[in-house]
Scaffold this active site. Structure first.
Site, PDB file in Angstrom:
ATOM      1  N   ASN A  45      -0.942  10.896   6.288  1.00  0.00           N
ATOM      2  CA  ASN A  45      -0.145  10.732   7.504  1.00  0.00           C
ATOM      3  C   ASN A  45       1.215  10.091   7.221  1.00  0.00           C
ATOM      4  O   ASN A  45       2.193  10.366   7.909  1.00  0.00           O
ATOM      5  CB  ASN A  45      -0.908   9.908   8.541  1.00  0.00           C
ATOM      6  CG  ASN A  45      -1.554   8.668   7.960  1.00  0.00           C
ATOM      7  OD1 ASN A  45      -2.374   8.761   7.037  1.00  0.00           O
ATOM      8  ND2 ASN A  45      -1.175   7.521   8.453  1.00  0.00           N
TER       9      ASN A  45
ATOM     10  N   ALA B 179      -7.701  15.199  18.302  1.00  0.00           N
ATOM     11  CA  ALA B 179      -6.958  16.199  19.078  1.00  0.00           C
ATOM     12  C   ALA B 179      -5.486  15.855  19.298  1.00  0.00           C
ATOM     13  O   ALA B 179      -4.667  16.738  19.495  1.00  0.00           O
ATOM     14  CB  ALA B 179      -7.637  16.415  20.421  1.00  0.00           C
TER      15      ALA B 179
ATOM     16  N   CYS C 277       0.559   2.540  12.936  1.00  0.00           N
ATOM     17  CA  CYS C 277      -0.226   1.315  13.031  1.00  0.00           C
ATOM     18  C   CYS C 277       0.425   0.179  12.247  1.00  0.00           C
ATOM     19  O   CYS C 277       0.107  -0.974  12.443  1.00  0.00           O
ATOM     20  CB  CYS C 277      -1.621   1.540  12.473  1.00  0.00           C
ATOM     21  SG  CYS C 277      -2.309   3.139  12.864  1.00  0.00           S
TER      22      CYS C 277
HETATM   23  C1  LIG Z   1      -4.078   9.638  13.545  1.00  0.00           C
HETATM   24  C2  LIG Z   1      -4.970   9.599  12.362  1.00  0.00           C
HETATM   25  C3  LIG Z   1      -6.255   9.037  12.426  1.00  0.00           C
HETATM   26  C4  LIG Z   1      -6.783   8.361  13.665  1.00  0.00           C
HETATM   27  O1  LIG Z   1      -7.019   9.247  14.718  1.00  0.00           O
HETATM   28  P1  LIG Z   1      -7.130   8.651  16.203  1.00  0.00           P
HETATM   29  O2  LIG Z   1      -7.601   9.807  17.018  1.00  0.00           O
HETATM   30  O3  LIG Z   1      -5.764   8.182  16.567  1.00  0.00           O
HETATM   31  O4  LIG Z   1      -8.107   7.543  16.151  1.00  0.00           O
HETATM   32  C5  LIG Z   1      -7.047   9.060  11.289  1.00  0.00           C
HETATM   33  N1  LIG Z   1      -6.596   9.605  10.164  1.00  0.00           N
HETATM   34  C6  LIG Z   1      -5.380  10.166  10.053  1.00  0.00           C
HETATM   35  C7  LIG Z   1      -4.951  10.766   8.760  1.00  0.00           C
HETATM   36  C8  LIG Z   1      -4.517  10.173  11.149  1.00  0.00           C
HETATM   37  O5  LIG Z   1      -3.297  10.705  11.038  1.00  0.00           O
END
Ligand SMILES: *Cc1c(COP(=O)(O)O)cnc(C)c1O
Length: 390
Positions: A158, A207, A332
Site C-alpha cells: 500500500n 471493498a 495510518c
Molecule cells: C487498506 C488496507 C488494509 C485494511 O483494510 P480496511 O478495510 O481498511 O481495514 C489492509 N491491507 C492493505 C494492504 C490495505 O491497503
C-alpha cells in the site's frame, strides 16, 4: 486558489469514493429488504439469497468455490482472522509456532503477528526484502521450517506499490504444506486475482479501495486449510465469523468487485499513462528525489517518492493548502515523525525517509489534475527545504 472543499483527490490507496452504482444496489437492503438472513420467514430468506448471490459473484470473480468465501467487517479483520486463525490451528494440530511475515506488511498483519509473538508465545521471523520491498521465493524457501505455522506476504504494498511474486512464494509453501496467506486488499483493486492459479491458502480483500463501501471485507480460505474462528457466536459464515450478516454491504462489496473487474482495462488505460507522466516529471523536475518501490512491478495507480531533506508531514499540509489530498506512506502512519517501517526496511536513511510522498490515482483523476500537481510540487519541495535550512 482552490477552496479546501474543491480538493483534488490523489489518495486512492487510502480509500475511494463509493460508486453510485454500488450505492444503488445496496439501498434496498436498508429499509425494504431488511430481513435477517438467519430468519426462517420470507423476508429472512430474501436477505439470505442476496448474501449467497453476493458470495457466488465474488467466488466466480476469484475463481473459487462460494464455500471458500467468508465475509468480514473489513480488510483488517480478514488479515486478523487469517493470521491468528491459522496460527492457533497450527499450534493446536501440529505444535507449530513459527510465523514468517515480510517486514513491509500492513499494520493489520504486522501488529497481529507481534501480538501472537509477545502475548501468545509464537516465534516471529521477518523475511528479507530487496530495495523495492519485495520478497523472493528463494528467501521464503530458505526461511521455511517444519514448524512454520503460517507465512504471510502481501500481494501489493500500500505504501510503495511493489508487487510480490505471490504464485512462486505460494508454490514453495505448498510443497511443504505450510499455509500461505496474502493480503490482497490493495492488489485486488487493480489486478485480476485467480485463486486457482496463485497457490494461496488465504487471501484478504476489502471493498473500500475499489469504489465499494468502507467497513466490509472478505477472506478466501482454501478448502481444507486448518483455521480456528476468531469470533464465536451464532453460526454465520459457516461458524467462521459470528455476527448478523451486513447484508447491504456484502451486496455492495460484490458489486464493487464485479464492476472493478469489468472496467479494469478502461481504468488501466486511463490511469497508467497519467501515473507514468507523473513519475517521469517528478524525477526530472525535482532535485534529490527517488522513486520508492519497484519501477515496473507496481500497482498501476501508484506513485511514491522520497525527497531528501524534506519533512513529509509538512509537505502534506502544504499540498493540502494548495488543494491536493495526498499521503505520506500509509494513511495510518500520518502524524508519526519517524520514517515508516516500510521505508526503514528498504534501507533508506532518515534524511531521505522522512520526506516521503504517496500519490495514488483513480478513475476520476484527470490529465489536468496531474498537470496542476506537477506545476506546484517543485516549488513546494523547494520551499519546504528552505524552511528547514536546506
Ligand atoms: C487498506 C488496507 C488494509 C485494511 O483494510 P480496511 O478495510 O481498511 O481495514 C489492509 N491491507 C492493505 C494492504 C490495505 O491497503
Amino acid at each position: 486558489m482552490m477552496s479546501k472543499l474543491e480538493k483534488t483527490y490523489l489518495d486512492y490507496a487510502a480509500t475511494t469514493p463509493l460508486d453510485p452504482r454500488v450505492l444503488a444496489v445496496m439501498q434496498p437492503f436498508f429499509n425494504e429488504k431488511y430481513g435477517n438472513p438467519s430468519s426462517v420467514h420470507t423476508l429472512g430468506q430474501q436477505a439470505e439469497a442476496a448474501v449467497e448471490t453476493a458470495r457466488e459473484t465474488l467466488a466466480s470473480l476469484l475463481n473459487c468455490s462460494p464455500m471458500e468465501i467468508f465475509f468480514t467487517s473489513c480488510g483488517s479483520e480478514s488479515d486478523n482472522l487469517a493470521l491468528r486463525g491459522t496460527a492457533f490451528a497450527a499450534r493446536q494440530i501440529r505444535k507449530a509456532t513459527h510465523i514468517l511475515i515480510s517486514p513491509v506488511e500492513h499494520d493489520a498483519i504486522s501488529f497481529t503477528a507481534k501480538q501472537l509473538a509477545h502475548v501468545f508465545g509464537f516465534e516471529l521471523e521477518y523475511l528479507p526484502v530487496n530495495e523495492y520491498g519485495q520478497v523472493t521465493a528463494e528467501s521464503v524457501k530458505a526461511h521455511l521450517r517444519e514448524d512454520t505455522a503460517v507465512v504471510s506476504v502481501m500481494f501489493a504494498n500500500n505504501e510503495i506499490g511493489s508487487i510480490n511474486p505471490i504464485r512462486e512464494i505460494g508454490k514453495i509453501c505448498r510443497e511443504k504444506n505450510i499455509p500461505f496467506h496474502t493480503d490482497a486488499v490493495q492488489a485486488a483493486a487493480h489486478l485480476s486475482i485467480d485463486t486457482s492459479d496463485l497457490n494461496v491458502d488465504l487471501l484478504s480483500l476489502g471493498a473500500h479501495k475499489l469504489y465499494g463501501p468502507k467497513g466490509i471485507g472478505a477472506l478466501y480460505i482454501r478448502q481444507g486449510t486448518p483455521i480456528l474462528p476468531a469470533q464465536t457466536g451464532g453460526g454465520q459464515e459457516k461458524n467462521m465469523r459470528a455476527g448478523t450478516s451486513n447484508v447491504a454491504f456484502i451486496v455492495g462489496q460484490s458489486e464493487a468487485f464485479r464492476l472493478g473487474k469489468d472496467e479494469q482495462h478502461i481504468n488501466h488505460d486511463h490511469i497508467i499513462p497519467l501515473r507514468d507522466k507523473l513519475i517521469k516529471n517528478v524525477l526530472a523536475k525535482i532535485p534529490d528525489v527517488k522513486l520508492t518501490g519497484h519501477p515496473e512491478d507496481r500497482l498501476p495507480n501508484h506513485a511514491s517518492f522520497v525527497f531528501k531533506n524534506v519533512d513529509g508531514n509538512e509537505l502534506l499540509m502544504m499540498l493540502d493548502n494548495a488543494g491536493f489530498a495526498c499521503s505520506s506512506g500509509s494513511a495510518c502512519k500520518t502524524g508519526n515523525p519517524e520514517p515508516s517501517e516500510v521505508l526503514n526496511a528498504i534501507g533508506l536513511s532518515r534524511e531521505w525517509g522522512l520526506g516521503s510522498l504517496r500519490v495514488t490515482l483513480g478513475k476520476h483523476t484527470t490529465e489536468e489534475d496531474i498537470s496542476r500537481f506537477l506545476e506546484i510540487l517543485p516549488q513546494l519541495i523547494s520551499d519546504n527545504r528552505s524552511m528547514r535550512g536546506f
